[in-house]
Design a protein around this motif. Structure first.
Motif, short mmCIF file in Angstrom:
data_model
loop_
_atom_site.label_atom_id
_atom_site.label_comp_id
_atom_site.label_asym_id
_atom_site.label_seq_id
_atom_site.Cartn_x
_atom_site.Cartn_y
_atom_site.Cartn_z
N GLN A 1 -23.35 -42.73 51.33
CA GLN A 1 -23.34 -42.06 50.04
C GLN A 1 -24.36 -40.93 49.98
OE1 GLN A 1 -23.87 -44.95 46.96
NE2 GLN A 1 -21.87 -45.92 47.26
N ALA A 2 -25.52 -41.11 50.62
CA ALA A 2 -26.55 -40.06 50.61
C ALA A 2 -26.04 -38.79 51.25
CB ALA A 2 -27.80 -40.56 51.34
N LYS A 3 -25.35 -38.93 52.37
CA LYS A 3 -24.78 -37.76 53.04
C LYS A 3 -23.72 -37.11 52.18
CE LYS A 3 -22.61 -36.43 57.42
NZ LYS A 3 -22.13 -36.95 58.73
N ALA A 4 -22.86 -37.94 51.57
CA ALA A 4 -21.77 -37.40 50.75
C ALA A 4 -22.32 -36.69 49.51
CB ALA A 4 -20.83 -38.53 50.35
N VAL B 1 -25.19 -35.05 49.12
CA VAL B 1 -25.72 -33.71 49.46
C VAL B 1 -24.58 -32.74 49.73
CG1 VAL B 1 -27.08 -32.42 51.13
CG2 VAL B 1 -27.92 -34.62 50.29
N ARG B 2 -23.57 -33.19 50.46
CA ARG B 2 -22.42 -32.31 50.71
C ARG B 2 -21.76 -31.88 49.41
NH1 ARG B 2 -19.11 -34.95 55.83
NH2 ARG B 2 -20.28 -33.90 57.49
N HIS B 3 -21.61 -32.84 48.50
CA HIS B 3 -20.97 -32.53 47.22
C HIS B 3 -21.79 -31.53 46.42
CE1 HIS B 3 -18.48 -33.10 43.70
NE2 HIS B 3 -19.54 -33.42 42.98
N ARG B 4 -23.11 -31.71 46.39
CA ARG B 4 -23.96 -30.77 45.64
C ARG B 4 -23.92 -29.37 46.25
NH1 ARG B 4 -27.96 -35.11 45.46
NH2 ARG B 4 -29.17 -33.98 47.05
N LEU B 5 -23.92 -29.30 47.58
CA LEU B 5 -23.87 -27.99 48.23
C LEU B 5 -22.51 -27.32 48.01
CD1 LEU B 5 -25.71 -28.82 51.57
CD2 LEU B 5 -26.54 -27.38 49.71
N GLU B 6 -21.46 -28.11 47.98
CA GLU B 6 -20.13 -27.54 47.69
C GLU B 6 -20.07 -27.01 46.26
OE1 GLU B 6 -17.43 -30.67 48.51
OE2 GLU B 6 -17.60 -30.50 50.71
N GLU B 7 -20.66 -27.75 45.32
CA GLU B 7 -20.69 -27.28 43.94
C GLU B 7 -21.52 -26.01 43.81
OE1 GLU B 7 -22.17 -30.51 41.61
OE2 GLU B 7 -20.14 -31.29 41.19
N LEU B 8 -22.64 -25.94 44.56
CA LEU B 8 -23.48 -24.74 44.52
C LEU B 8 -22.71 -23.53 45.05
CD1 LEU B 8 -26.28 -23.41 44.12
CD2 LEU B 8 -26.83 -24.10 46.46
N ALA B 9 -22.00 -23.74 46.15
CA ALA B 9 -21.23 -22.64 46.73
C ALA B 9 -20.09 -22.21 45.81
CB ALA B 9 -20.67 -23.06 48.09
N ALA B 10 -19.50 -23.16 45.08
CA ALA B 10 -18.38 -22.83 44.19
C ALA B 10 -18.86 -22.13 42.92
CB ALA B 10 -17.61 -24.11 43.82
N LEU C 1 -28.11 -30.01 56.72
CA LEU C 1 -28.90 -30.58 55.64
C LEU C 1 -28.34 -31.94 55.20
CD1 LEU C 1 -31.39 -29.84 54.01
CD2 LEU C 1 -29.90 -28.85 52.28
N ALA C 2 -27.01 -32.07 55.18
CA ALA C 2 -26.40 -33.37 54.86
C ALA C 2 -26.77 -34.40 55.91
CB ALA C 2 -24.88 -33.22 54.76
N GLY C 3 -26.87 -33.97 57.17
CA GLY C 3 -27.30 -34.88 58.23
C GLY C 3 -28.74 -35.35 58.03
N PHE C 4 -29.60 -34.44 57.56
CA PHE C 4 -30.98 -34.84 57.25
C PHE C 4 -31.00 -35.90 56.15
CE2 PHE C 4 -32.29 -31.42 59.86
CZ PHE C 4 -33.67 -31.48 60.03
N GLU D 1 -28.71 -38.03 55.50
CA GLU D 1 -28.21 -39.27 56.09
C GLU D 1 -29.33 -39.99 56.87
OE1 GLU D 1 -24.13 -40.48 58.39
OE2 GLU D 1 -25.26 -38.76 59.17
N HIS D 2 -30.09 -39.24 57.64
CA HIS D 2 -31.20 -39.83 58.40
C HIS D 2 -32.28 -40.37 57.46
CE1 HIS D 2 -30.46 -39.10 62.70
NE2 HIS D 2 -29.70 -38.10 62.29
N ALA D 3 -32.60 -39.61 56.40
CA ALA D 3 -33.61 -40.08 55.45
C ALA D 3 -33.17 -41.39 54.78
CB ALA D 3 -33.87 -39.01 54.39
N ALA D 4 -31.89 -41.46 54.43
CA ALA D 4 -31.38 -42.70 53.80
C ALA D 4 -31.44 -43.86 54.78
CB ALA D 4 -29.95 -42.47 53.33
N LEU D 5 -31.18 -43.60 56.06
CA LEU D 5 -31.24 -44.68 57.05
C LEU D 5 -32.69 -45.14 57.25
CD1 LEU D 5 -29.77 -46.49 59.01
CD2 LEU D 5 -29.99 -44.71 60.77
N ILE D 6 -33.64 -44.19 57.25
CA ILE D 6 -35.06 -44.57 57.35
C ILE D 6 -35.44 -45.47 56.18
CG2 ILE D 6 -37.42 -43.69 57.25
CD1 ILE D 6 -36.41 -41.17 58.70
N LYS D 7 -35.01 -45.07 54.98
CA LYS D 7 -35.31 -45.88 53.79
C LYS D 7 -34.66 -47.25 53.88
CE LYS D 7 -35.06 -43.50 50.03
NZ LYS D 7 -36.50 -43.26 49.75
N GLU D 8 -33.40 -47.29 54.34
CA GLU D 8 -32.68 -48.55 54.45
C GLU D 8 -33.30 -49.46 55.50
OE1 GLU D 8 -29.94 -51.56 53.88
OE2 GLU D 8 -30.44 -49.83 52.63
#
Length: 437
Positions: A73-76, A78-87, A258-261, A263-270
């Motif tokens: 979900q963390a990766k998704a 960020v992708r969604h927010r960046l898509e909204e920003l671009a739109a 950035l979405a990959g970052f 994802e990695h941050a969420a995995l570190i937290k998890e």
């Protein structure tokens, strides 16, 4: 095969190889089409396994299927927010990244370090240090590399992520987690240019009849292809490298990076949450084990104390029977048994004192035997561990000073003397007349 493979999160080819490895027959090409049109097909029976190790099959599936839901979900998000920003604002991210304010503020140390570095044998320069993004890059690609980093950090700021100076680099703080990263230029292969020493060695080999060349055919050389690599979550299966491709440049996939970052941050937290949960479960298990050990030790002491009381009761019953028998004697027999009767009565008197409620309570307290179970928390905190000292479990006779509220242990003889059951040696000595002068 394709439909079944999708259920396991693998490709049809991977599932086919797994079946072949475990001696499982699979339908031949066109099997299902022939079956659908009523044509004859051959169905291979499952053979007997000679190797029992092949009877168990483990299919791990793709990395995405094994990731915790929060990481996906963390990766998704960020992708969604960046898509909204671009739109909402077309080319907003690329336009904002044209400014070099981020580079001036954060990448100054990286710029100074990389321009001070000297090229190695392959033509790359490297930079590392406090607040410096780890770089390995050829001099012609330095400016482009710094621009990529600048654009990436500006894009990260639009999502609330910020750079943070670290002792061995410059991390990106994503949702409260520090993710280390770097940038490098992928090495390419170029023809090896033999040195004079290598040419001389080749000529010597030829004279000796050896036609092989004493050098490798290709050397690593700068390729111009840049890559951002994430220095976190090794062996997790997550993507850790994002590089230039023929069809698109690294600058074009910065939102994906950035979405990959994220994802990695969420995995570190998890992973930290999972570690904390394992630590909590271990502490609870250790507390249960310690409580069980404390309860077992307490029960053993209680039983030992009860055994001591029972032993005294058994001896008292025996002496009572003896006393009853001796008291049946009359006349001259009773007179001869007088000292024995006196001893039995004294002994019973001493036993009655030994197992009296007051003395039993004092003896239990002295031996640290508590017959009331403590609360669970107090029991664990008060546990002395393997080196705690417990006095021996035994019944004792006591001399009580009620004014001071003290009880002093006494031997059988001391108590008998103080109770007036046995003559005091000092008193006897005082009655003996001294020598006459």
């Amino acid at each position: 095969m394709t439909k079944v493979a999708a259920e396991y999160g693998v490709t049809g080819t991977a599932l086919k190889k797994t079946c072949d490895r475990h001696k499982i027959p699979t339908p031949e090409r066109g099997y299902w089409a022939k079956l659908q049109h009523g044509k004859p097909v051959r169905k291979m029976p499952l053979p007997r396994l000679a190797d029992t190790h092949l009877s168990q099959i483990c299919i791990l599936g793709g990395v995405e299927e094994r990731l915790p839901e929060e990481v996906r979900q963390a990766k998704a998000r960020v992708r969604h927010r960046l898509e909204e920003l671009a739109a909402s604002v077309p080319n907003a991210a690329s336009a904002a990244s044209e400014t070099h304010a981020a580079e001036a503020a954060v990448l100054n140390a990286t710029r100074r370090a990389i321009y001070k570095a000297r090229p190695d044998e392959e033509g790359f320069v490297a930079a590392r240090g406090r607040g410096v993004v780890p770089l390995k890059i050829a001099p012609p690609s330095i400016e482009r590399g710094l621009q990529v980093l600048s654009r990436f950090l500006v894009l990260a700021e639009t999502q609330g992520f910020r750079p943070q100076v670290a002792d061995n680099g410059l991390d990106l703080v994503v949702d409260g987690e520090s993710v280390a990263f770097g940038l490098e230029e992928r090495p390419g292969k170029g023809p090896h240019a033999p040195t004079a020493v290598e040419l001389k060695r080749r000529d010597e080999n030829h004279r000796l009849g050896n036609s092989s060349t004493p050098w490798q055919k290709h050397d690593n050389a700068p390729s111009g292809r840049l890559a951002i690599f994430i220095r976190a979550n090794s062996y997790s299966g997550l993507r850790r490298t994002y590089s230039d491709r023929k069809a698109r440049a690294l600058e074009d996939i910065l939102p994906t990076v950035l979405a990959g970052f994220a994802e990695h941050a969420a995995l570190i937290k998890e992973q930290r949450r999972a570690d904390e949960e394992r630590e909590r479960q271990w502490r609870e298990a250790e507390a249960r084990r310690s409580r069980a050990e404390a309860f077992k030790a307490r029960e053993q002491q209680r039983l030992a104390f009860a055994d001591a009381i029972h032993e005294q009761l058994a001896q008292r019953a025996k002496l009572t029977a003896v006393l009853s028998h001796l008291e049946s004697a009359t006349g001259d027999e009773a007179r001869r048994l007088g000292p024995m009767l006196a001893w039995v009565r004294r002994r019973l008197h001493q036993m009655d004192a030994l197992i009296s409620p007051l003395f039993l309570d004092i003896s239990a307290t002295f031996a640290k035997i508590d017959f009331e179970d403590p609360p669970a928390d107090d029991e664990i905190e008060g546990s002395g561990g393997y080196f705690s000292y417990s006095p021996s479990v035994e019944l004792q006779l006591w001399s009580i000073d009620e004014e001071k509220g003290l009880a002093t242990s006494r031997t059988d003889l001391q108590w008998a003397v103080e109770a007036g059951l046995v003559p005091d040696l000092k008193a006897e000595s005082a009655d003996v007349p001294g020598d006459k002068q």
